[in-house]
Design a protein around this motif. Sequence first.
Motif, mmCIF file in Angstrom:
data_model
loop_
_atom_site.group_PDB
_atom_site.id
_atom_site.type_symbol
_atom_site.label_atom_id
_atom_site.label_comp_id
_atom_site.label_asym_id
_atom_site.label_seq_id
_atom_site.Cartn_x
_atom_site.Cartn_y
_atom_site.Cartn_z
ATOM 1 N N MET A 1 -10.365 -1.748 -3.140
ATOM 2 C CA MET A 1 -9.340 -0.880 -3.672
ATOM 3 C C MET A 1 -9.362 -0.965 -5.188
ATOM 4 S SD MET A 1 -5.219 -1.127 -3.429
ATOM 5 C CE MET A 1 -5.181 -2.376 -4.691
ATOM 6 N N ARG A 2 -9.292 0.184 -5.804
ATOM 7 C CA ARG A 2 -9.187 0.238 -7.262
ATOM 8 C C ARG A 2 -7.718 0.248 -7.664
ATOM 9 N NH1 ARG A 2 -13.314 5.113 -8.029
ATOM 10 N NH2 ARG A 2 -15.180 4.034 -7.355
ATOM 11 N N LYS A 3 -7.461 -0.187 -8.889
ATOM 12 C CA LYS A 3 -6.104 -0.098 -9.415
ATOM 13 C C LYS A 3 -5.683 1.364 -9.472
ATOM 14 C CE LYS A 3 -4.396 -3.540 -12.425
ATOM 15 N NZ LYS A 3 -4.215 -4.048 -13.761
ATOM 16 N N TRP A 4 -4.391 1.592 -9.296
ATOM 17 C CA TRP A 4 -3.871 2.958 -9.401
ATOM 18 C C TRP A 4 -3.872 3.376 -10.856
ATOM 19 C CZ3 TRP A 4 -2.939 6.008 -5.302
ATOM 20 C CH2 TRP A 4 -2.859 5.386 -4.049
ATOM 21 N N LYS A 5 -4.128 4.654 -11.076
ATOM 22 C CA LYS A 5 -4.149 5.208 -12.426
ATOM 23 C C LYS A 5 -3.259 6.442 -12.434
ATOM 24 C CE LYS A 5 -7.218 7.119 -15.906
ATOM 25 N NZ LYS A 5 -8.579 7.545 -16.211
ATOM 26 N N ARG A 6 -2.400 6.526 -13.429
ATOM 27 C CA ARG A 6 -1.530 7.689 -13.594
ATOM 28 C C ARG A 6 -2.216 8.691 -14.505
ATOM 29 N NH1 ARG A 6 4.645 8.184 -14.390
ATOM 30 N NH2 ARG A 6 4.825 10.197 -15.432
ATOM 31 N N VAL A 7 -2.242 9.953 -14.064
ATOM 32 C CA VAL A 7 -2.827 11.029 -14.864
ATOM 33 C C VAL A 7 -1.769 12.117 -14.966
ATOM 34 C CG1 VAL A 7 -4.664 12.726 -15.035
ATOM 35 C CG2 VAL A 7 -5.134 10.488 -14.022
ATOM 36 N N ASP A 8 -1.317 12.401 -16.187
ATOM 37 C CA ASP A 8 -0.320 13.447 -16.395
ATOM 38 C C ASP A 8 -1.022 14.778 -16.610
ATOM 39 O OD1 ASP A 8 2.100 11.928 -16.211
ATOM 40 O OD2 ASP A 8 1.582 11.016 -18.140
ATOM 41 N N GLY A 9 -0.524 15.788 -15.911
ATOM 42 C CA GLY A 9 -1.130 17.113 -16.030
ATOM 43 C C GLY A 9 -0.075 18.191 -15.910
ATOM 44 N N PRO B 1 -13.946 2.320 2.964
ATOM 45 C CA PRO B 1 -13.760 2.800 4.339
ATOM 46 C C PRO B 1 -12.967 1.830 5.224
ATOM 47 C CG PRO B 1 -15.995 3.262 3.617
ATOM 48 C CD PRO B 1 -15.345 2.427 2.541
ATOM 49 N N HIS B 2 -13.275 0.539 5.129
ATOM 50 C CA HIS B 2 -12.556 -0.435 5.969
ATOM 51 C C HIS B 2 -11.088 -0.555 5.556
ATOM 52 C CE1 HIS B 2 -13.727 -3.053 2.596
ATOM 53 N NE2 HIS B 2 -12.696 -3.815 2.941
ATOM 54 N N GLU B 3 -10.789 -0.356 4.270
ATOM 55 C CA GLU B 3 -9.401 -0.404 3.810
ATOM 56 C C GLU B 3 -8.617 0.789 4.344
ATOM 57 O OE1 GLU B 3 -9.860 -2.659 -0.503
ATOM 58 O OE2 GLU B 3 -10.264 -0.505 -0.391
ATOM 59 N N ALA B 4 -9.219 1.970 4.294
ATOM 60 C CA ALA B 4 -8.551 3.172 4.800
ATOM 61 C C ALA B 4 -8.299 3.046 6.302
ATOM 62 C CB ALA B 4 -9.393 4.409 4.495
ATOM 63 N N GLU B 5 -9.271 2.532 7.032
ATOM 64 C CA GLU B 5 -9.105 2.372 8.478
ATOM 65 C C GLU B 5 -8.019 1.347 8.794
ATOM 66 O OE1 GLU B 5 -11.651 1.225 12.487
ATOM 67 O OE2 GLU B 5 -12.705 1.352 10.570
ATOM 68 N N LEU B 6 -8.017 0.239 8.074
ATOM 69 C CA LEU B 6 -7.003 -0.792 8.276
ATOM 70 C C LEU B 6 -5.614 -0.238 7.984
ATOM 71 C CD1 LEU B 6 -6.150 -3.741 8.783
ATOM 72 C CD2 LEU B 6 -6.606 -4.178 6.356
ATOM 73 N N LEU B 7 -5.462 0.442 6.871
ATOM 74 C CA LEU B 7 -4.162 1.006 6.507
ATOM 75 C C LEU B 7 -3.715 2.034 7.538
ATOM 76 C CD1 LEU B 7 -1.928 0.881 4.412
ATOM 77 C CD2 LEU B 7 -3.175 2.566 3.057
ATOM 78 N N SER B 8 -4.614 2.864 7.990
ATOM 79 C CA SER B 8 -4.297 3.852 9.020
ATOM 80 C C SER B 8 -3.819 3.173 10.305
ATOM 81 C CB SER B 8 -5.522 4.718 9.305
ATOM 82 O OG SER B 8 -5.257 5.616 10.359
ATOM 83 N N ASN B 9 -4.523 2.129 10.725
ATOM 84 C CA ASN B 9 -4.135 1.414 11.952
ATOM 85 C C ASN B 9 -2.773 0.748 11.813
ATOM 86 O OD1 ASN B 9 -6.508 2.123 13.271
ATOM 87 N ND2 ASN B 9 -7.564 0.239 12.708
ATOM 88 N N LEU C 1 -4.079 9.971 3.290
ATOM 89 C CA LEU C 1 -5.076 8.902 3.337
ATOM 90 C C LEU C 1 -6.439 9.512 3.649
ATOM 91 C CD1 LEU C 1 -5.499 5.772 3.378
ATOM 92 C CD2 LEU C 1 -5.129 5.900 5.844
ATOM 93 N N PRO C 2 -7.421 9.305 2.784
ATOM 94 C CA PRO C 2 -8.724 9.900 3.062
ATOM 95 C C PRO C 2 -9.387 9.230 4.265
ATOM 96 C CG PRO C 2 -8.875 8.486 1.128
ATOM 97 C CD PRO C 2 -7.436 8.520 1.536
ATOM 98 N N ALA C 3 -9.739 10.026 5.260
ATOM 99 C CA ALA C 3 -10.434 9.492 6.437
ATOM 100 C C ALA C 3 -11.784 8.948 5.992
ATOM 101 C CB ALA C 3 -10.604 10.584 7.479
ATOM 102 N N GLY C 4 -12.064 7.752 6.361
ATOM 103 C CA GLY C 4 -13.335 7.157 5.969
ATOM 104 C C GLY C 4 -13.338 6.588 4.568
ATOM 105 N N GLY C 5 -12.175 6.518 3.936
ATOM 106 C CA GLY C 5 -12.087 5.962 2.587
ATOM 107 C C GLY C 5 -12.436 6.997 1.539
ATOM 108 N N GLY C 6 -12.385 6.573 0.304
ATOM 109 C CA GLY C 6 -12.703 7.469 -0.798
ATOM 110 C C GLY C 6 -11.552 7.608 -1.766
ATOM 111 N N LYS C 7 -11.610 8.667 -2.554
ATOM 112 C CA LYS C 7 -10.618 8.890 -3.603
ATOM 113 C C LYS C 7 -9.279 9.310 -3.009
ATOM 114 C CE LYS C 7 -14.004 10.145 -7.062
ATOM 115 N NZ LYS C 7 -14.501 11.177 -7.975
ATOM 116 N N VAL C 8 -8.217 8.802 -3.630
ATOM 117 C CA VAL C 8 -6.845 9.147 -3.264
ATOM 118 C C VAL C 8 -6.199 9.735 -4.506
ATOM 119 C CG1 VAL C 8 -4.630 8.271 -2.441
ATOM 120 C CG2 VAL C 8 -6.744 7.163 -1.707
#
Length: 193
Positions: A1-9, A21-29, A120-127
């Motif tokens: 997991m990467r640190k969260w970053k705030r982007v103002d737009g 991927p394993h983090e996303a699956e764990l969180l989903s479960n 939550l991105p299925a299979g992990g990835g960018k959030v």
Amino acid sequence: MRKWKRVDGARGPRFRSALEPHEAELLSNLVSSMLGMLEDRASSAPVDELSEITGMRTGNAVAPQDDTMKRILPDFYRPATDHPAGTGAAESLNSALRSLHEPDIIDAKREAAQRLLQTLPAGGGKVELSEDQAGAWVTAVNDVRLALGTMLDIGPEGPDRLPPEHPLAAHLDVYQWLTVLQEYLVVCLMDSR
């Protein structure tokens, strides 16, 4: 997991991170399990004839028996001192408040959990989350942490480490990962720039 970053737009603040991927699956479960527990609690509420007539929902008047659900849905009132009338007054107040408010509390917790699962991105990835979605993540992750912490018997002075051979060692690591995930997101949300 990467640190969260705030982007103002132009659409307002966005909160970005990435999950393996394993983090996303764990969180989903974990969140799906929490949803199941909340569904079970909501469906165990007795049918109230008055609520059918008035449309006002009522919930369980009795606190959950399971320690995990007691932590997720605690009593509303805890007397600071013993009441002269005994514990019956506090129990009666908690029963009434629980019956009136528990359905809405469960709904809010379910909504937060469902919003986390939807973003939550299925299979992990960018959030990438809006401020409201980030708030839902904080709520859902907190509920999962409370449940897991209760199961692990983690109190204010809970263990920081368990021996690797301990049967709950991996669960403590998950608890600590959830703590970091939540903390980084809360800090990012609090960053007013």
